[in-house]
Design a protein around this motif. Structure first.
Motif, PDB file in Angstrom:
ATOM      1  N   PHE A  20       0.836  -1.200   0.000  1.00 33.94           N
ATOM      2  CA  PHE A  20       0.000   0.000   0.000  1.00 33.94           C
ATOM      3  C   PHE A  20       0.873   1.252   0.000  1.00 33.94           C
ATOM      4  N   ASP A  21       0.419   2.258  -0.761  1.00 34.02           N
ATOM      5  CA  ASP A  21       1.026   3.585  -0.710  1.00 34.02           C
ATOM      6  C   ASP A  21       0.346   4.456   0.347  1.00 34.02           C
ATOM      7  N   GLU A  22      -0.968   4.301   0.510  1.00 39.77           N
ATOM      8  CA  GLU A  22      -1.718   5.054   1.512  1.00 39.77           C
ATOM      9  C   GLU A  22      -2.652   4.101   2.253  1.00 39.77           C
ATOM     10  N   PRO A  23      -2.366   3.809   3.511  1.00 46.09           N
ATOM     11  CA  PRO A  23      -1.157   4.180   4.253  1.00 46.09           C
ATOM     12  C   PRO A  23       0.047   3.379   3.741  1.00 46.09           C
ATOM     13  N   ALA A  24       1.248   3.906   3.952  1.00 48.81           N
ATOM     14  CA  ALA A  24       2.453   3.230   3.491  1.00 48.81           C
ATOM     15  C   ALA A  24       2.683   1.968   4.316  1.00 48.81           C
ATOM     16  N   MET A  25       2.623   0.820   3.658  1.00 49.20           N
ATOM     17  CA  MET A  25       2.808  -0.449   4.364  1.00 49.20           C
ATOM     18  C   MET A  25       3.147  -1.537   3.364  1.00 49.20           C
ATOM     19  N   ARG A  26       4.009  -2.434   3.799  1.00 44.39           N
ATOM     20  CA  ARG A  26       4.396  -3.616   3.036  1.00 44.39           C
ATOM     21  C   ARG A  26       4.511  -4.776   4.010  1.00 44.39           C
ATOM     22  N   TRP A  27       3.774  -5.847   3.734  1.00 41.73           N
ATOM     23  CA  TRP A  27       3.936  -7.033   4.559  1.00 41.73           C
ATOM     24  C   TRP A  27       3.394  -8.263   3.842  1.00 41.73           C
ATOM     25  N   SER A  28       3.784  -9.423   4.359  1.00 41.39           N
ATOM     26  CA  SER A  28       3.309 -10.709   3.853  1.00 41.39           C
ATOM     27  C   SER A  28       2.789 -11.527   5.022  1.00 41.39           C
ATOM     28  N   GLY A  29       1.876 -12.426   4.735  1.00 43.28           N
ATOM     29  CA  GLY A  29       1.341 -13.256   5.800  1.00 43.28           C
ATOM     30  C   GLY A  29       0.482 -14.388   5.265  1.00 43.28           C
ATOM     31  N   THR A  30      -0.170 -15.065   6.189  1.00 43.35           N
ATOM     32  CA  THR A  30      -1.041 -16.192   5.855  1.00 43.35           C
ATOM     33  C   THR A  30      -2.487 -15.716   5.821  1.00 43.35           C
ATOM     34  N   GLY A  31      -3.206 -16.123   4.776  1.00 45.65           N
ATOM     35  CA  GLY A  31      -4.560 -15.647   4.601  1.00 45.65           C
ATOM     36  C   GLY A  31      -5.557 -16.750   4.323  1.00 45.65           C
ATOM     37  N   TYR A  32      -6.762 -16.316   4.073  1.00 49.24           N
ATOM     38  CA  TYR A  32      -7.924 -17.200   3.886  1.00 49.24           C
ATOM     39  C   TYR A  32      -8.842 -16.533   2.877  1.00 49.24           C
ATOM     40  N   LEU A  33      -9.464 -17.323   1.990  1.00 48.06           N
ATOM     41  CA  LEU A  33     -10.351 -16.810   0.953  1.00 48.06           C
ATOM     42  C   LEU A  33     -11.583 -17.692   0.853  1.00 48.06           C
ATOM     43  N   ASP A  34     -12.768 -17.070   0.885  1.00 51.29           N
ATOM     44  CA  ASP A  34     -13.995 -17.837   0.695  1.00 51.29           C
ATOM     45  C   ASP A  34     -15.040 -17.002  -0.027  1.00 51.29           C
ATOM     46  N   SER A  35     -16.219 -17.598  -0.236  1.00 48.11           N
ATOM     47  CA  SER A  35     -17.339 -16.898  -0.847  1.00 48.11           C
ATOM     48  C   SER A  35     -18.635 -17.414  -0.239  1.00 48.11           C
ATOM     49  N   ASN A  36     -19.604 -16.518  -0.097  1.00 52.34           N
ATOM     50  CA  ASN A  36     -20.949 -16.879   0.365  1.00 52.34           C
ATOM     51  C   ASN A  36     -21.968 -16.326  -0.618  1.00 52.34           C
ATOM     52  N   TRP A  37     -23.074 -17.022  -0.772  1.00 49.14           N
ATOM     53  CA  TRP A  37     -24.167 -16.497  -1.568  1.00 49.14           C
ATOM     54  C   TRP A  37     -25.483 -17.068  -1.082  1.00 49.14           C
TER      55      TRP A  37
END
Length: 323
Positions: free
Chosen positions: A162-179
């Motif tokens: 991100f430029d605004e706010p300035a931040m750089r990082w990596s990590g573990t995530g999760y992705l799903d969908s609901n309908w």
């Protein structure tokens, strides 16, 4: 079910009158100091404008919710609802006003160009999601079959720039969908949901309390080869939030709230430490109280955090252009 090239996330799937569809992402940085959630909505389920319109046109109520939770600095939040003129759907992605969500080969790329409200601070940057473990088939959340949850990638690698706010990082995530084909608050009283990465795969816990039906507890382990249901651990109470949202999780031993990320009048999102499959884990936890959301007064509060934009039409999709 290991991650394969060429994600298909059903971005162009039809959404019926009165219905909704969303795609949800969360991530925690490797050092545990940063976190985020992003939700792309069509038929925004928590929108007072959608409710007041009679839920006739879900494509006229779309939004990208972005929350950046930072240590040592103020969090940033954006949730601007937009009309159908600011939505473009393709099989590969969505354009939601100035922001975009799109598949790029084996990755999902979010280009965020949003502004907070009521504090008009900008959120500008990219989030790249690379699934490590895929989750398998969708799961019905209600006996009538009107609501579905799809654990797309219970464990992913996430890169934030991100430029605004300035931040750089990596990590573990999760992705799903609901309908679903109707309002959440009509069919559910509440739910508690959490996800946590393991050394091999990930676990997801879902406790659902439907209206007029029996509560159901689901516990699933995704190990990269299959989705396995297992006996849910015993419930463990957690402290209520400042807005008095009840919180509990399931754990093989004790559990604790590491950090409350969002605390509102009808839901709380937290980082919780627990024990699952013999491992001590940090995961993202959500408590949703739909009886509170159903109350008329609750919807009157939401426009203070969720403006509706009458902005320009989206035009042609801005895929691969850094929208």
């Amino acid at each position: 079910m290991t991650a394969a090239r060429g994600l298909a996330l059903n971005f162009d799937a039809p959404v019926p009158t009165d219905g909704y569809r969303w795609w949800y992402l969360d991530a925690i940085s490797d050092d545990g100091r940063e976190a985020l959630t992003c939700i792309a909505f069509i038929g925004s389920v928590f929108s007072p404008y959608y409710a007041w319109s009679g839920r006739k046109d879900p494509l006229d109520h779309v939004a990208l919710n972005v929350a950046l939770y930072r240590t040592g600095a103020a969090s940033r939040w954006a949730l601007t609802e937009r009309g159908r003129g600011q939505l473009v759907q393709t099989s590969e992605g969505l354009q939601l006003g100035p922001s975009a969500v799109e598949v790029r080969g084996d990755a999902l790329r979010l280009t965020v160009r949003e502004r907070g409200f009521p504090m008009p601070l900008r959120l500008s940057g990219t989030i790249t999601v690379r699934p490590e473990v895929l989750g398998g088939a969708p799961v019905e959340l209600s006996a009538a079959g009107g609501h579905h949850w799809w654990p797309i990638a219970p464990k992913s690698r996430v890169e934030v720039a991100f430029d605004e706010p300035a931040m750089r990082w990596s990590g573990t995530g999760y992705l799903d969908s609901n309908w679903g084909a109707g309002a959440l608050e009509r069919d559910f009283q509440s739910w508690t949901w959490s996800r946590a990465p393991l050394k091999r795969g990930a676990c997801v816990l879902y406790d659902v309390r439907p209206r007029g039906g029996l509560a159901e507890a689901m516990a699933l382990h995704f190990d990269g080869q299959r989705a396995e249901r297992f006996e849910p651990p015993a419930p463990v109470p957690l402290p209520t939030s400042l807005f008095r949202i009840p919180r509990r999780t399931r754990s093989e031993t004790t559990a604790r709230v590491v950090r409350t990320l969002t605390d509102s009048h009808f839901y709380a999102r937290s980082i919780v430490e627990s024990t699952l499959r013999g491992e001590t884990v940090w995961g993202v936890h959500e408590s949703l109280e739909l009886d509170r959301f159903k109350a008329g007064w609750a919807k009157l509060l939401l426009p203070f955090r969720m403006p509706r934009s009458a902005g320009k039409a989206a035009g042609a999709p801005a895929l691969h252009s850094g929208v």
